[in-house]
Enzyme design. Structure first.
Site, PDB file in Angstrom:
ATOM      1  N   TYR A  67       1.565  -3.685   6.283  1.00 41.14           N
ATOM      2  CA  TYR A  67       0.269  -3.403   5.676  1.00 41.14           C
ATOM      3  C   TYR A  67       0.093  -4.257   4.425  1.00 41.14           C
ATOM      4  O   TYR A  67       1.003  -4.342   3.589  1.00 41.14           O
ATOM      5  CB  TYR A  67       0.191  -1.923   5.308  1.00 41.14           C
ATOM      6  CG  TYR A  67      -1.135  -1.507   4.697  1.00 41.14           C
ATOM      7  CD1 TYR A  67      -2.300  -1.521   5.455  1.00 41.14           C
ATOM      8  CD2 TYR A  67      -1.210  -1.108   3.367  1.00 41.14           C
ATOM      9  CE1 TYR A  67      -3.510  -1.134   4.898  1.00 41.14           C
ATOM     10  CE2 TYR A  67      -2.425  -0.710   2.803  1.00 41.14           C
ATOM     11  CZ  TYR A  67      -3.568  -0.732   3.570  1.00 41.14           C
ATOM     12  OH  TYR A  67      -4.762  -0.350   3.013  1.00 41.14           O
ATOM     13  N   ASP A  85       4.825  -9.863   0.045  1.00 39.52           N
ATOM     14  CA  ASP A  85       3.967  -8.789  -0.455  1.00 39.52           C
ATOM     15  C   ASP A  85       4.889  -7.709  -1.025  1.00 39.52           C
ATOM     16  O   ASP A  85       5.461  -6.909  -0.291  1.00 39.52           O
ATOM     17  CB  ASP A  85       3.092  -8.238   0.678  1.00 39.52           C
ATOM     18  CG  ASP A  85       2.162  -7.125   0.183  1.00 39.52           C
ATOM     19  OD1 ASP A  85       2.286  -6.730  -0.994  1.00 39.52           O
ATOM     20  OD2 ASP A  85       1.327  -6.658   0.982  1.00 39.52           O
ATOM     21  N   LYS A  90       0.724  -1.281  -7.425  1.00 39.48           N
ATOM     22  CA  LYS A  90       1.417   0.004  -7.614  1.00 39.48           C
ATOM     23  C   LYS A  90       2.128   0.127  -8.981  1.00 39.48           C
ATOM     24  O   LYS A  90       1.464   0.375  -9.973  1.00 39.48           O
ATOM     25  CB  LYS A  90       2.310   0.280  -6.417  1.00 39.48           C
ATOM     26  CG  LYS A  90       1.435   0.362  -5.139  1.00 39.48           C
ATOM     27  CD  LYS A  90       2.067   0.937  -3.908  1.00 39.48           C
ATOM     28  CE  LYS A  90       0.994   1.230  -2.858  1.00 39.48           C
ATOM     29  NZ  LYS A  90       1.009   0.397  -1.677  1.00 39.48           N
TER      30      LYS A  90
HETATM   31  C1  PLP Z   1      -0.286  -0.326  -1.041  1.00 40.09           C
HETATM   32  C2  PLP Z   1      -0.068  -1.673  -0.484  1.00 40.09           C
HETATM   33  C3  PLP Z   1      -1.080  -2.642  -0.502  1.00 40.09           C
HETATM   34  C4  PLP Z   1      -2.488  -2.335  -0.923  1.00 40.09           C
HETATM   35  O1  PLP Z   1      -2.580  -1.999  -2.264  1.00 40.09           O
HETATM   36  P1  PLP Z   1      -3.897  -1.187  -2.758  1.00 40.09           P
HETATM   37  O2  PLP Z   1      -3.691  -1.113  -4.231  1.00 40.09           O
HETATM   38  O3  PLP Z   1      -3.846   0.120  -2.053  1.00 40.09           O
HETATM   39  O4  PLP Z   1      -5.065  -1.986  -2.385  1.00 40.09           O
HETATM   40  C5  PLP Z   1      -0.766  -3.915  -0.080  1.00 40.09           C
HETATM   41  N1  PLP Z   1       0.461  -4.219   0.337  1.00 40.09           N
HETATM   42  C6  PLP Z   1       1.458  -3.311   0.389  1.00 40.09           C
HETATM   43  C7  PLP Z   1       2.816  -3.733   0.844  1.00 40.09           C
HETATM   44  C8  PLP Z   1       1.216  -2.015  -0.014  1.00 40.09           C
HETATM   45  O5  PLP Z   1       2.185  -1.110   0.077  1.00 40.09           O
END
Ligand code: PLP
Length: 430
Positions: A144, A239, A267
């Site tokens: 994701y 990511d 985060k």
């Molecule tokens: C949570 C998450 C996102 C998206 O971040 P948001 O602040 O919710 O837009 C992207 N990549 C990873 C790996 C994530 O866990």
């Protein structure tokens, strides 16, 4: 457990908000039942609108690595508030933030602040495309990267190399530039690269995926990706929105010793405020406007209150490296405790863990990719979730999430979590 006020609020919310929530997984659809409305949080606890409290193992999906309502972050926010909430002009705090991120994260030489992980990944792909002059990119099945159009692609209807949109509203035109590969399979990457020679701008992945449940890279996998990307002139993007500042000060790239070309963050970086960032090699980041031609902007990017919270968080982690050993010990006690309890009941479910992240999969197969994750019994997970909730332990409401632990978990609380697990796992197998 009385939850009448949550029930009332949810019914009311559905009148005004699609599905009653501002982010889908909060609706508890994957586990049955209705969401619990939270009034406040402190340390290891969530408190709901009905006066129940829960030991919690998600920590706002990652950010609250020091537990909720940490006095140091609260103070930083209150102090910043005294001087106004937004200026739309540069501030000293943003420079300090950038300098600290560059110091902490191995791959980052220059960094741009945004407001979410979604923005970070969308921007990173745009920059990688601008830098290489190529259109396509590779993403892994089950990973994701936020809700940007080009990431909402999974392996639909036998499409191995050609992406199909995962959501209405994502056009086939957009999806066709997203190439899919299974995680932990270097051969598949080689085949994709061969079939799209010279056309691939970037390869993006969660180095340690948490969004199909926690899965670990096989030995040599990240190194192999690094080698292929270097050889083919592909921008390797980690990511680390989840793993950044969590698995180590410098994230998974520090832990595994593999340095990508670009990194996306979110985060933890905001200390609970909406913050994201993307950064990487100087020569790539110099492509970002106004230094270079790739446009990316944000009215509230680098917001002074958000920066105050994020800076307080990162400064603390930077100056307290012992936090990571403490978190790893907490993670080990819980993951090994759960595994032992399962074995004592003759249950061989897979538990994946690293540092302060873990997932209990209701399958006996090793989980190394999306295919193996999907062998989990999600109905059984839903029942487990509800039993844990009844016993005052709040888990992520989906089998396909990692749990995120915080330093607020004392040995006494760990004991209570394990006891809740022991009872719950017994009840659902009766
Ligand atoms: C949570 C998450 C996102 C998206 O971040 P948001 O602040 O919710 O837009 C992207 N990549 C990873 C790996 C994530 O866990």
């Amino acid at each position: 457990m009385q939850i009448s006020e949550s029930k009332r609020l949810f019914a009311h919310a559905k009148t005004f908000i699609p599905g009653g929530v501002n982010s889908p997984v909060r609706a508890f659809r994957a586990v049955g039942g209705e969401p619990i409305f939270i009034k406040k949080a402190d340390g290891a606890y969530l408190f709901d609108e009905d006066g129940n409290s829960y030991i919690e193992l998600i920590n706002s999906w990652g950010p609250m690595i020091l537990g909720h309502n940490h006095p140091m972050i609260r103070e930083a926010v209150i102090q910043a508030m005294e001087n106004g909430t937004s200026f739309g002009a540069p501030t000293a705090r943003e420079v300090e933030m950038a300098e600290l991120i560059v110091k902490m994260v191995p791959s980052v030489e220059k960094v741009r602040m945004v407001n979410s992980g979604t923005e970070a990944t969308m921007s990173a792909i745009r920059v990688a495309r601008g830098f290489t002059g190529r259109d396509k990119f590779i993403k892994m099945e089950g990973h994701y990267h936020g809700h940007g159009d080009s990431f909402l692609i999974s392996a639909g209807s036998g499409a191995i190399t050609m992406g199909n949109p995962d959501s209405p509203g994502v056009t086939v035109g957009t999806a066709k530039d997203t190439l899919l590969a299974p995680y932990n399979d270097l051969e598949a990457i080689e085949r994709l690269v061969e079939a799209n020679k010279g056309e691939i701008a970037a390869l993006i992945l969660e180095p340690v995926p948490g969004n199909m449940g926690l899965t670990l890279p096989l030995p040599g996998y990240l190194e192999g990706l690094r080698e292929i990307c270097t050889r083919e002139g592909i921008v390797l993007i980690f990511d680390e929105v989840m793993t950044g500042f969590r698995l180590a000060k410098g994230g998974a790239q520090e832990l595994f010793g593999v340095t990508p070309d670009m990194t996306t963050l979110g985060k933890i970086i905001g200390g609970g405020m909406p913050v994201g960032a993307y950064g990487g090699k100087k020569e790539i980041m110099q492509f970002v406007s106004p230094a270079g031609p790739v446009y990316q902007a944000g009215t509230l990017s680098g917001n002074p209150i958000a920066m105050a919270a994020g800076l307080a968080m990162l400064r603390y982690l930077d100056t307290h490296p012992e936090v990571y050993a403490q978190l790893a010990l907490i993670g080990r006690k819980i993951a090994e405790g759960i595994t032992k309890i399962n074995h004592d009941q003759n249950l061989n479910y897979t538990v994946n863990f690293v540092g302060s992240m873990y997932s209990l999969f209701f399958t006996q197969q090793p989980v190394i990719d999306f295919e193996s994750a999907k062998t989990s019994d999600t109905v059984l997970f839903g029942r487990y979730f509800q039993e844990m909730l009844k016993r005052g332990v709040y888990l992520a409401p989906s089998q396909f999430e990692s749990l995120f632990l915080s330093t607020a978990l004392t040995d006494e609380l760990i004991g209570r979590i394990l006891l809740a697990h022991e009872e719950s796992i017994r009840v659902i197998h009766q």
